[in-house]
Write a protein that holds these residues in place. Structure first.
Motif, PDB file in Angstrom:
ATOM      1  N   LEU A  53       0.858  -1.183   0.000  1.00 15.97           N
ATOM      2  CA  LEU A  53       0.000   0.000   0.000  1.00 15.97           C
ATOM      3  C   LEU A  53       0.890   1.226   0.000  1.00 15.97           C
ATOM      4  O   LEU A  53       1.805   1.349   0.823  1.00 15.97           O
ATOM      5  CB  LEU A  53      -0.892   0.007   1.247  1.00 15.97           C
ATOM      6  N   THR A  54       0.624   2.151  -0.926  1.00 15.32           N
ATOM      7  CA  THR A  54       1.450   3.352  -1.015  1.00 15.32           C
ATOM      8  C   THR A  54       0.598   4.508  -1.520  1.00 15.32           C
ATOM      9  O   THR A  54      -0.596   4.343  -1.784  1.00 15.32           O
ATOM     10  CB  THR A  54       2.669   3.104  -1.923  1.00 15.32           C
ATOM     11  N   GLY A  55       1.209   5.681  -1.629  1.00 15.01           N
ATOM     12  CA  GLY A  55       0.498   6.852  -2.106  1.00 15.01           C
ATOM     13  C   GLY A  55       1.084   7.363  -3.399  1.00 15.01           C
ATOM     14  O   GLY A  55       2.251   7.120  -3.708  1.00 15.01           O
ATOM     15  N   THR A  94       1.145  -7.724   4.218  1.00 12.10           N
ATOM     16  CA  THR A  94       0.917  -6.373   3.699  1.00 12.10           C
ATOM     17  C   THR A  94       2.028  -5.457   4.182  1.00 12.10           C
ATOM     18  O   THR A  94       2.504  -5.573   5.320  1.00 12.10           O
ATOM     19  CB  THR A  94      -0.439  -5.819   4.156  1.00 12.10           C
ATOM     20  N   LEU A  95       2.416  -4.534   3.322  1.00  8.52           N
ATOM     21  CA  LEU A  95       3.499  -3.613   3.640  1.00  8.52           C
ATOM     22  C   LEU A  95       3.118  -2.219   3.167  1.00  8.52           C
ATOM     23  O   LEU A  95       2.736  -2.050   2.002  1.00  8.52           O
ATOM     24  CB  LEU A  95       4.795  -4.085   2.967  1.00  8.52           C
ATOM     25  N   LEU A 115       3.576  -4.500   8.009  1.00  7.21           N
ATOM     26  CA  LEU A 115       4.891  -3.883   8.081  1.00  7.21           C
ATOM     27  C   LEU A 115       4.824  -2.493   7.470  1.00  7.21           C
ATOM     28  O   LEU A 115       3.973  -2.221   6.609  1.00  7.21           O
ATOM     29  CB  LEU A 115       5.920  -4.727   7.328  1.00  7.21           C
ATOM     30  N   ARG A 116       5.777  -1.629   7.875  1.00 10.63           N
ATOM     31  CA  ARG A 116       5.820  -0.264   7.367  1.00 10.63           C
ATOM     32  C   ARG A 116       7.276   0.109   7.080  1.00 10.63           C
ATOM     33  O   ARG A 116       8.112   0.103   8.001  1.00 10.63           O
ATOM     34  CB  ARG A 116       5.229   0.717   8.408  1.00 10.63           C
ATOM     35  N   PHE A 117       7.574   0.398   5.821  1.00 12.59           N
ATOM     36  CA  PHE A 117       8.886   0.898   5.415  1.00 12.59           C
ATOM     37  C   PHE A 117       8.707   2.354   4.994  1.00 12.59           C
ATOM     38  O   PHE A 117       7.788   2.666   4.232  1.00 12.59           O
ATOM     39  CB  PHE A 117       9.451   0.107   4.230  1.00 12.59           C
ATOM     40  N   ALA A 118       9.589   3.227   5.468  1.00 15.07           N
ATOM     41  CA  ALA A 118       9.430   4.658   5.196  1.00 15.07           C
ATOM     42  C   ALA A 118      10.715   5.254   4.647  1.00 15.07           C
ATOM     43  O   ALA A 118      11.810   4.778   4.936  1.00 15.07           O
ATOM     44  CB  ALA A 118       9.029   5.392   6.474  1.00 15.07           C
ATOM     45  N   GLU A 119      10.560   6.331   3.879  1.00 11.94           N
ATOM     46  CA  GLU A 119      11.722   7.070   3.431  1.00 11.94           C
ATOM     47  C   GLU A 119      12.148   8.051   4.522  1.00 11.94           C
ATOM     48  O   GLU A 119      11.343   8.490   5.350  1.00 11.94           O
ATOM     49  CB  GLU A 119      11.424   7.840   2.143  1.00 11.94           C
ATOM     50  N   GLU A 120      13.433   8.374   4.545  1.00  9.53           N
ATOM     51  CA  GLU A 120      13.931   9.392   5.460  1.00  9.53           C
ATOM     52  C   GLU A 120      13.196  10.703   5.211  1.00  9.53           C
ATOM     53  O   GLU A 120      12.985  11.096   4.065  1.00  9.53           O
ATOM     54  CB  GLU A 120      15.432   9.586   5.266  1.00  9.53           C
ATOM     55  N   GLY A 121      12.792  11.354   6.277  1.00  7.52           N
ATOM     56  CA  GLY A 121      12.084  12.621   6.139  1.00  7.52           C
ATOM     57  C   GLY A 121      10.575  12.504   6.165  1.00  7.52           C
ATOM     58  O   GLY A 121       9.878  13.525   6.184  1.00  7.52           O
ATOM     59  N   ALA A 122      10.040  11.280   6.165  1.00 10.39           N
ATOM     60  CA  ALA A 122       8.592  11.116   6.274  1.00 10.39           C
ATOM     61  C   ALA A 122       8.123  11.605   7.647  1.00 10.39           C
ATOM     62  O   ALA A 122       8.873  11.599   8.622  1.00 10.39           O
ATOM     63  CB  ALA A 122       8.199   9.656   6.073  1.00 10.39           C
ATOM     64  N   LEU A 123       6.866  12.023   7.709  1.00 13.22           N
ATOM     65  CA  LEU A 123       6.279  12.536   8.945  1.00 13.22           C
ATOM     66  C   LEU A 123       5.009  11.768   9.264  1.00 13.22           C
ATOM     67  O   LEU A 123       4.222  11.442   8.367  1.00 13.22           O
ATOM     68  CB  LEU A 123       5.964  14.021   8.816  1.00 13.22           C
TER      69      LEU A 123
END
Length: 249
Positions: A53-55, A94-95, A115-123
């Motif tokens: 799942l992404t935006g 699901t991720l 699970l949740r993987f994020a980019e640096e700088g996400a809020l």
């Protein structure tokens, strides 16, 4: 293009994209309502072994579209909870791949993923206190299972945003990557997921989600699947296993 949920399947990984870029992918009532039947269809597809799942663009989801809350706040919250529950109940891994803002209903959806993987700088933030909205008890418990009582209270009481360093430290996210590495890392990890036993994953997901009375069911599934024998044989033969059990039957 109207706000929508875009989706596709590549190499056994379904990708669902929250698409409402004019409002940082804020969820409309129609988007909330569309998510459960889409997830049902993907869950029934034997060609799908994991879901991302992404935006759209550079952000994940800024929450619920406030204009829809103004018209029917209770109905919108009910739709959001149904969407969250459907995502949490999705029978395959699901991720959430998170860029930019993951706020309000966005965090609600991300927390419902495994699970949740994020980019640096996400809020990240959970903001009902800014709107005078009562956050659902099930959503509160799900958030608390990830970050603990103190961090849940911090997020819900204040509505303040936290950065990826704090999100990683509290357990809200599992990995943080530089912006130019996130997509590659998500691809690498989902390839690992689809290579593993769906039987193991489905049982582990049920147990981790609190369904602890199903041991007999899953041991019976294992005995009838052939996956255990295949996994052991593949290990001894030093080759990749070819698991055949699927959640789709």
């Amino acid at each position: 293009m109207e706000p929508a949920l875009l989706h596709g399947v590549t190499d056994a990984v379904a990708t669902v994209v929250l698409h409402h870029p004019a409002k940082r992918n804020a969820m409309t009532a129609a988007m909330w309502a569309a998510l459960p039947p889409l997830l049902d269809a993907l869950a029934a597809d034997p060609g799908v072994r994991a879901l991302v799942l992404t935006g759209a663009g550079g952000t994940f989801c800024a929450g619920a579209d406030i204009s829809t809350l103004q018209d029917a706040p209770d109905e919108t919250q009910t739709l959001a909870k149904r969407a969250e529950d459907a995502l949490a109940a999705f029978p395959k891994p699901t991720l959430a791949a998170i860029r930019g803002h993951c706020v309000g209903g966005g965090t609600q959806l991300a927390a419902a993923c495994d699970l949740r993987f994020a980019e640096e700088g996400a809020l990240f933030g959970v903001t009902p206190a800014k709107l005078g909205i009562v956050y659902p008890s099930s959503s509160t418990r799900r958030l608390m299972s990830l970050v603990g009582p103190a961090a849940t209270k911090y997020l819900l009481f204040s509505g303040e945003l936290i950065d990826t360093e704090r999100a990683l430290r509290t357990g809200l996210v599992d990995e943080v990557r530089p912006a130019d590495e996130l997509e590659k890392r998500v691809g690498e990890f989902t390839r690992v997921l689809v290579s593993r036993s769906q039987l193991t994953q489905a049982a582990a997901k049920e147990f981790a989600n609190g369904h602890t009375d199903r041991d007999a069911h899953w041991h019976a599934q294992a005995r009838g699947s052939g996956d255990t024998a295949e996994g052991i044989t593949a290990f001894l033969e030093r080759r990749e296993p070819r698991f055949t059990w699927t959640t789709s039957g």
